[in-house]
Motif scaffolding. Structure first.
Motif, PDB file in Angstrom:
ATOM      1  N   ILE A  16       1.543  -7.378  -5.323  1.00  0.00           N
ATOM      2  CA  ILE A  16       0.961  -6.045  -5.472  1.00  0.00           C
ATOM      3  C   ILE A  16       1.029  -5.644  -6.935  1.00  0.00           C
ATOM      4  O   ILE A  16       2.112  -5.554  -7.528  1.00  0.00           O
ATOM      5  N   LEU A  48      -0.794 -10.705   0.592  1.00  0.00           N
ATOM      6  CA  LEU A  48      -0.341  -9.315   0.529  1.00  0.00           C
ATOM      7  C   LEU A  48       0.082  -8.866   1.926  1.00  0.00           C
ATOM      8  O   LEU A  48      -0.547  -9.243   2.916  1.00  0.00           O
ATOM      9  N   THR A  63      -3.300  -0.693   2.720  1.00  0.00           N
ATOM     10  CA  THR A  63      -4.668  -0.998   2.307  1.00  0.00           C
ATOM     11  C   THR A  63      -4.692  -1.256   0.803  1.00  0.00           C
ATOM     12  O   THR A  63      -3.853  -0.734   0.060  1.00  0.00           O
ATOM     13  N   TYR A  64      -5.684  -2.048   0.362  1.00  0.00           N
ATOM     14  CA  TYR A  64      -5.732  -2.498  -1.021  1.00  0.00           C
ATOM     15  C   TYR A  64      -7.145  -2.419  -1.582  1.00  0.00           C
ATOM     16  O   TYR A  64      -8.134  -2.432  -0.845  1.00  0.00           O
ATOM     17  N   ASP A  65      -7.201  -2.378  -2.893  1.00  0.00           N
ATOM     18  CA  ASP A  65      -8.419  -2.603  -3.661  1.00  0.00           C
ATOM     19  C   ASP A  65      -8.128  -3.811  -4.541  1.00  0.00           C
ATOM     20  O   ASP A  65      -7.501  -3.683  -5.589  1.00  0.00           O
ATOM     21  N   SER A  78      -0.325   3.492   2.160  1.00  0.00           N
ATOM     22  CA  SER A  78       0.536   3.001   3.235  1.00  0.00           C
ATOM     23  C   SER A  78       0.614   4.123   4.259  1.00  0.00           C
ATOM     24  O   SER A  78       1.090   5.221   3.954  1.00  0.00           O
ATOM     25  N   ASN A 135      -5.788  -6.432  -5.646  1.00  0.00           N
ATOM     26  CA  ASN A 135      -4.329  -6.487  -5.558  1.00  0.00           C
ATOM     27  C   ASN A 135      -3.682  -5.140  -5.854  1.00  0.00           C
ATOM     28  O   ASN A 135      -2.460  -5.050  -5.977  1.00  0.00           O
ATOM     29  N   LYS A 136      -4.490  -4.100  -5.954  1.00  0.00           N
ATOM     30  CA  LYS A 136      -3.960  -2.750  -6.153  1.00  0.00           C
ATOM     31  C   LYS A 136      -3.745  -2.104  -4.790  1.00  0.00           C
ATOM     32  O   LYS A 136      -4.652  -2.076  -3.961  1.00  0.00           O
ATOM     33  N   ILE A 137      -2.552  -1.570  -4.558  1.00  0.00           N
ATOM     34  CA  ILE A 137      -2.294  -0.902  -3.295  1.00  0.00           C
ATOM     35  C   ILE A 137      -2.906   0.493  -3.328  1.00  0.00           C
ATOM     36  O   ILE A 137      -2.772   1.226  -4.313  1.00  0.00           O
TER      37      ILE A 137
END
Length: 264
Positions: free
Chosen positions: A198, A33, A55-57, A64, A59-61
């Motif tokens: 993503i 990612l 930043t991600y959780d 930004s 593969n969830k964005i």
């Protein structure tokens, strides 16, 4: 340039899984990612240099963030249902500039509503745009764009168009506005899209030009102009075939319009 609320406006990318053998979903590393995306312009007249940190959780964005903007993403299950863009001033004060909501039908995007210019009088946005999509087949999607009166809620059609796909890549985007029309055709590389892993971005049809891979060439034909325009993009890739740098050339094919750098 606020498609996809600034984060992906200049990328001209799509994020669906690639049909090429080199990118077989059974073997590819879905953990890759982008951590930062930096936009670099040769002059201030063309744009402002920015570095976005993502930043991600999983593969969830989640967000930004740059020095001048912040984008927050909201998921419902595994689909993105809202994005909010905030302008950030020199003191860190955030002001909401844009909000986009998405609705789905049978797992596919059905409507996109974008709101701008939030005031006390118009807490839901003074300017509202709406796009309705019809999935005609796996390779053809039609859409209609509307403006929505913030007071009366009356919808007025402003344009319509079609997306045509081949091998999961958008090969033609045609838009008709009144008696004028604009058609874009696309050519691609066979490498990995920086944003392909993503979750949910592959469903957001009108955020940017759509592709499984990276766009090398765009040809634009406008009914009101005598000549077509050609836009070329070059890439530098890492050992996983993800771009680390993208250089987009202006219509003359020589001068740099902007560059994008990625870290993973």
């Amino acid at each position: 340039m606020k498609n996809l609320l600034l984060l992906f406006s200049a990328l001209t990318l799509l994020l669906t899984s690639c049909s090429n053998d080199d990118n077989d979903s059974s073997t590819e590393d879905t953990s890759i990612l982008p951590k930062t995306i930096s936009y670099i312009y040769p002059s201030a007249d063309l744009g402002t240099n920015t570095k976005n940190t993502l930043t991600y959780d999983g593969n969830k964005i989640v967000s930004s963030i740059s020095a001048i903007s912040k984008v927050i993403f909201t998921y419902t299950g595994n689909v993105i249902t809202k994005q909010q863009l905030f302008d950030v001033d020199s003191k860190g004060l955030e002001t909401k500039d844009m909000e986009t909501e998405y609705a789905y039908e049978n797992g596919k995007l059905k409507t996109r509503i974008t709101r701008q210019y939030f005031t006390t009088q118009y807490p839901n946005g003074q300017y509202v745009g709406k796009t309705v999509y019809t999935h005609v087949s796996n390779n053809l999607i039609s859409y209609i764009d509307y403006t929505v009166d913030a007071d009366t809620k009356i919808e007025t059609k402003i344009s319509e168009g079609t997306f045509i796909y081949k091998d999961s890549n958008l090969i033609e985007d045609k838009n008709v506005r009144g008696v004028s029309s604009s058609t874009r055709t696309y050519e691609y590389d066979t490498k990995n899209n920086p944003l392909k892993n993503i979750l949910g971005l592959d469903l957001l049809l009108k955020e940017t030009e759509i592709s499984s891979n990276n766009i090398l060439k765009i040809r634009r034909v406008d009914s009101e102009l005598p000549d077509s325009s050609i836009y070329l993009t070059n890439y530098i890739y890492n050992d996983k075939d993800f771009p680390t740098k993208q250089t987009s050339l202006a219509g003359d094919g020589k001068s740099i319009e902007y560059e994008i750098e990625y870290t993973y």
